[in-house]
Design an enzyme around this catalytic site. Structure first.
Site, PDB file in Angstrom:
ATOM      1  N   SER A   8       0.827  -1.200   0.000  1.00 19.69           N
ATOM      2  CA  SER A   8       0.000   0.000   0.000  1.00 19.69           C
ATOM      3  C   SER A   8       0.862   1.251   0.000  1.00 19.69           C
ATOM      4  CB  SER A   8      -0.918   0.018   1.225  1.00 19.69           C
ATOM      5  OG  SER A   8      -1.585   1.262   1.315  1.00 19.69           O
ATOM      6  N   HIS A  32      -1.124  -1.242  -4.256  1.00 24.36           N
ATOM      7  CA  HIS A  32      -2.415  -0.900  -3.678  1.00 24.36           C
ATOM      8  C   HIS A  32      -2.510   0.613  -3.485  1.00 24.36           C
ATOM      9  CE1 HIS A  32      -6.067  -2.050  -1.430  1.00 24.36           C
ATOM     10  NE2 HIS A  32      -5.786  -1.033  -0.624  1.00 24.36           N
ATOM     11  N   ASP A  34      -4.898   3.550  -2.015  1.00 25.36           N
ATOM     12  CA  ASP A  34      -6.043   3.894  -1.180  1.00 25.36           C
ATOM     13  C   ASP A  34      -6.546   5.284  -1.534  1.00 25.36           C
ATOM     14  OD1 ASP A  34      -6.403   1.635   0.640  1.00 25.36           O
ATOM     15  OD2 ASP A  34      -4.405   2.147   1.362  1.00 25.36           O
ATOM     16  N   MET A  36      -9.172   8.109  -0.698  1.00 26.45           N
ATOM     17  CA  MET A  36     -10.050   8.538   0.396  1.00 26.45           C
ATOM     18  C   MET A  36     -10.540   9.961   0.129  1.00 26.45           C
ATOM     19  SD  MET A  36      -7.906   7.162   3.692  1.00 26.45           S
ATOM     20  CE  MET A  36      -6.978   5.638   3.645  1.00 26.45           C
ATOM     21  N   HIS A  65      -8.410   0.992  -4.280  1.00 25.66           N
ATOM     22  CA  HIS A  65      -9.392   0.764  -3.216  1.00 25.66           C
ATOM     23  C   HIS A  65     -10.078   2.099  -2.926  1.00 25.66           C
ATOM     24  CE1 HIS A  65      -9.980  -0.311   1.340  1.00 25.66           C
ATOM     25  NE2 HIS A  65     -11.125  -0.180   0.704  1.00 25.66           N
ATOM     26  N   MET A  67     -12.298   4.317  -1.022  1.00 24.05           N
ATOM     27  CA  MET A  67     -12.992   4.582   0.235  1.00 24.05           C
ATOM     28  C   MET A  67     -13.659   5.942   0.103  1.00 24.05           C
ATOM     29  SD  MET A  67     -10.231   3.056   2.964  1.00 24.05           S
ATOM     30  CE  MET A  67      -8.819   3.101   1.874  1.00 24.05           C
ATOM     31  N   MET A 136     -11.880  -5.522   5.394  1.00 22.36           N
ATOM     32  CA  MET A 136     -11.050  -4.602   6.159  1.00 22.36           C
ATOM     33  C   MET A 136     -10.740  -5.215   7.526  1.00 22.36           C
ATOM     34  SD  MET A 136     -10.403  -2.014   4.261  1.00 22.36           S
ATOM     35  CE  MET A 136      -9.593  -1.041   5.550  1.00 22.36           C
ATOM     36  N   GLY A 143      -3.624   4.593   7.739  1.00 24.85           N
ATOM     37  CA  GLY A 143      -2.647   3.522   7.776  1.00 24.85           C
ATOM     38  C   GLY A 143      -2.062   3.372   9.163  1.00 24.85           C
ATOM     39  N   GLY A 144      -1.348   2.271   9.363  1.00 27.44           N
ATOM     40  CA  GLY A 144      -0.626   2.068  10.610  1.00 27.44           C
ATOM     41  C   GLY A 144      -1.454   1.627  11.786  1.00 27.44           C
ATOM     42  N   ASP A 172      -7.009  -6.180   4.334  1.00 23.45           N
ATOM     43  CA  ASP A 172      -6.351  -4.876   4.305  1.00 23.45           C
ATOM     44  C   ASP A 172      -6.433  -4.239   5.675  1.00 23.45           C
ATOM     45  OD1 ASP A 172      -5.437  -2.311   3.853  1.00 23.45           O
ATOM     46  OD2 ASP A 172      -6.936  -1.795   2.349  1.00 23.45           O
ATOM     47  N   GLY A 173      -5.262  -3.999   6.279  1.00 20.77           N
ATOM     48  CA  GLY A 173      -5.214  -3.305   7.559  1.00 20.77           C
ATOM     49  C   GLY A 173      -4.416  -4.058   8.601  1.00 20.77           C
ATOM     50  N   GLY A 174      -3.281  -3.538   8.999  1.00 21.49           N
ATOM     51  CA  GLY A 174      -2.487  -4.173  10.036  1.00 21.49           C
ATOM     52  C   GLY A 174      -1.844  -5.480   9.631  1.00 21.49           C
ATOM     53  N   GLY A 194       1.127  -2.214   4.264  1.00 19.95           N
ATOM     54  CA  GLY A 194       1.652  -0.861   4.132  1.00 19.95           C
ATOM     55  C   GLY A 194       2.934  -0.663   4.911  1.00 19.95           C
TER      56      GLY A 194
END
Length: 221
Positions: A8, A32, A34, A36, A65, A67, A136, A143-144, A172-174, A194
């Site tokens: 990401s 990837h 993102d 937003m 992606h 969002m 998700m 992020g993070g 996606d996420g963590g 990411g």
């Protein structure tokens, strides 16, 4: 299905996006992106002009992606620009079937994303309309964040619902060295990472390490 890694760029250096894409080009399957809008999620990031610029700067296929609110308005434009995968959020889509079909008609793979609190079962009937289901594993927007273990049972249920339909299951996420094996064991096969990639000294090696972990976990499950 084969393990795929999608770094990401939300965690990359925005002043050096072309270089950051090149850093993982030989190791990653996707890049990837993102998108937003500061409405659907409380953050504002990249948009169509950046995607168009990245398409000229990297050989990696872009995994966009979205969002954003009103995905029916914007999603086909990302596919038309050249993104190879475009994912919209179920929570934001007013006409998901029409939008997913528009993405496919424009030449991209169509993805449907679900937030952590959104159940997967209500969307089973949409599986024939998608190429990828994105779950998700954090609340979208930043992020993070720390991986949410509560999503693991949903990954397992999604894998059972998908069955042999050929739909990819992305998380996606963590996603990191500490969490990717649990995701793979639960049934995910596409992993967005990411900080685990762009926070490493060698992003390409980080991608390779994550892939190896996921492949081992998949083979053992």
């Amino acid at each position: 299905m084969a393990v795929q890694i999608s770094p990401s760029i939300l965690s990359a250096d925005f002043a050096r996006l072309a270089d950051e894409a090149a850093a993982v080009a030989g190791a990653a399957d996707w890049l990837h992106v993102d998108v937003m809008d500061n409405h659907f999620v409380p953050n504002l990031t990249l948009g169509l002009p950046i995607v168009e610029a990245l398409l000229k700067a990297t050989s990696l296929p872009l995994d966009c992606h979205l969002m954003i609110e009103q995905p029916e308005r914007w999603a086909p434009q990302y596919a038309e620009a050249g993104a190879e995968s475009v994912t919209i959020h179920a929570e934001a889509a007013r006409a998901p079937v029409r939008t997913l079909r528009a993405i496919r008609s424009a030449g991209a793979r169509a993805g449907l994303a679900l937030n952590p609190a959104t159940g997967v079962e209500p969307y089973e009937d949409l599986l024939p309309e998608i190429d990828m289901l994105l779950l998700m594993t954090v609340e979208p927007g930043f992020g993070g964040q720390r991986f949410l273990d509560i999503v693991l049972p949903k990954i397992r249920r999604a894998r059972r619902l998908i069955g042999d339909r050929g739909v990819w299951l992305q998380v996606d996420g963590g996603v990191s060295a500490e969490t990717i094996e649990r995701c793979a064991e639960a049934g995910a096969d596409v992993f967005v990472a990411g900080n685990a990639v762009y926070g490493a000294d060698d992003p390409a090696q980080a991608v390779q390490n994550l892939r190896a972990q996921a492949e081992r976990a998949t083979a053992a499950s």
